[in-house]
Enzyme design. Structure first.
Site, short mmCIF file in Angstrom:
data_model
loop_
_atom_site.label_atom_id
_atom_site.label_comp_id
_atom_site.label_asym_id
_atom_site.label_seq_id
_atom_site.Cartn_x
_atom_site.Cartn_y
_atom_site.Cartn_z
N ASN A 23 -15.89 26.25 -50.44
CA ASN A 23 -17.33 26.33 -50.23
C ASN A 23 -17.87 27.67 -50.74
OD1 ASN A 23 -19.56 25.97 -47.32
ND2 ASN A 23 -20.01 26.24 -49.46
N THR A 24 -17.47 28.77 -50.09
CA THR A 24 -18.03 30.08 -50.42
C THR A 24 -17.80 30.46 -51.88
OG1 THR A 24 -17.56 30.76 -48.15
CG2 THR A 24 -18.09 32.50 -49.70
N LYS A 44 -12.64 16.26 -40.81
CA LYS A 44 -11.87 17.49 -40.99
C LYS A 44 -11.88 18.27 -39.68
CE LYS A 44 -11.69 21.98 -43.11
NZ LYS A 44 -12.48 23.05 -43.73
#
Length: 271
Positions: free
Chosen positions: A221-222, A112
């Site tokens: 993610n967060t 990525k």
């Protein structure tokens, strides 16, 4: 996700193929901001994700001998580890980081790419992103690329040879959800490779909306790691992605504005 069993009109789903590999889960997750590696593992297990992205400049996967290693809790034979270039602000930094990752992961080439342009907003630097993408593709990498929601630049990245386009929904870690569905729709309709919403998802409904728009997947993610209960939120995100995909395949009813349409038939009413 396989075929939908309920309802004769429901279409079969198509496989989620990216970079020549087929994946079952359309939810991709990160590994940062968790309390510890144990919580990381538990949340990822609960998410059902198969692709797990790792910030090479921030997480030890072997470059720091003797230190806790993420791969001790996430088996690379079970999960597809996706190295990313979080924290890179130039094409040179990003290319160097992913070449290191390839060495650490025994030649693994699915990566990525993200090249940031602002430390305050973490918005992508698109000229540097395009430069890095071109060099990495020439070097044999299969590049999934974080980018702005600009349809023209998304097409440029696809033409370079990136295997997935990953426009932001809103700023990284903001939890603001999809702020520009119109641009995202243009990118989806124009793309010949998977489109994966990356950045800005805050809760399960955001993930569902992304999938209802026709995205091939969602990366986050967060939204999971910063939740009050990350493991339960991981379950919710998995369900949100699946629900959104089913809604997209089913096809929503037309929007009718202010014109009502009774849900029960009017013919044969008793007087």
């Amino acid at each position: 996700m396989g075929k939908i069993e309920h309802g004769s009109a429901a279409p079969l789903d198509t496989p989620f193929v990216m970079g020549g590999e087929t994946f079952r889960s359309r939810l991709l997750v990160g590994t940062g901001k968790y309390r510890d590696f144990t919580q990381t593992r538990d949340a990822i297990e609960a998410s059902g994700a198969q692709i797990v992205t790792v910030a090479i400049r921030r997480t030890n996967i072997g470059q720091e001998p003797g230190q806790p290693n993420l791969l001790d809790v996430l088996d690379p034979h079970r999960f597809t580890i996706l190295p990313n270039t979080a924290g890179c602000y130039s094409a040179v930094e990003a290319v160097r980081t992913l070449r290191l990752a390839r060495e650490l992961l025994d030649g693994h080439d699915l990566v990525k790419l993200e090249v940031l342009g602002s430390k305050e907003t973490l918005f992508p630097n698109m000229p540097e992103t395009l430069k890095a993408a071109e060099e990495l593709v020439k070097d044999g990498f299969r590049v999934m690329v974080y980018c702005s929601d600009d349809p023209v630049q998304a097409r440029m990245l696809e033409d370079i040879g990136c295997v997935a386009i990953m426009p932001l929904a809103s700023l990284i870690g903001s939890g603001m959800g999809i702020l520009n569905p119109w641009n995202l729709n243009i990118i989806i309709n124009d793309a010949r490779v998977p489109v994966i919403v990356d950045a800005g998802v805050g809760t399960a409904s955001d993930a569902a909306i992304a999938m209802e728009l026709g995205c091939d997947g969602v990366l986050m993610n967060t939204a999971i790691a910063a939740a009050g209960d990350p493991v339960r939120m991981a379950v919710a995100m998995r369900q949100g992605v699946e629900a959104g995909r089913n809604a997209f395949l089913a096809g929503r009813m037309p929007r009718r504005g202010y014109r009502a349409d009774p849900s029960s038939p009017m013919a044969g009413l008793m007087s």
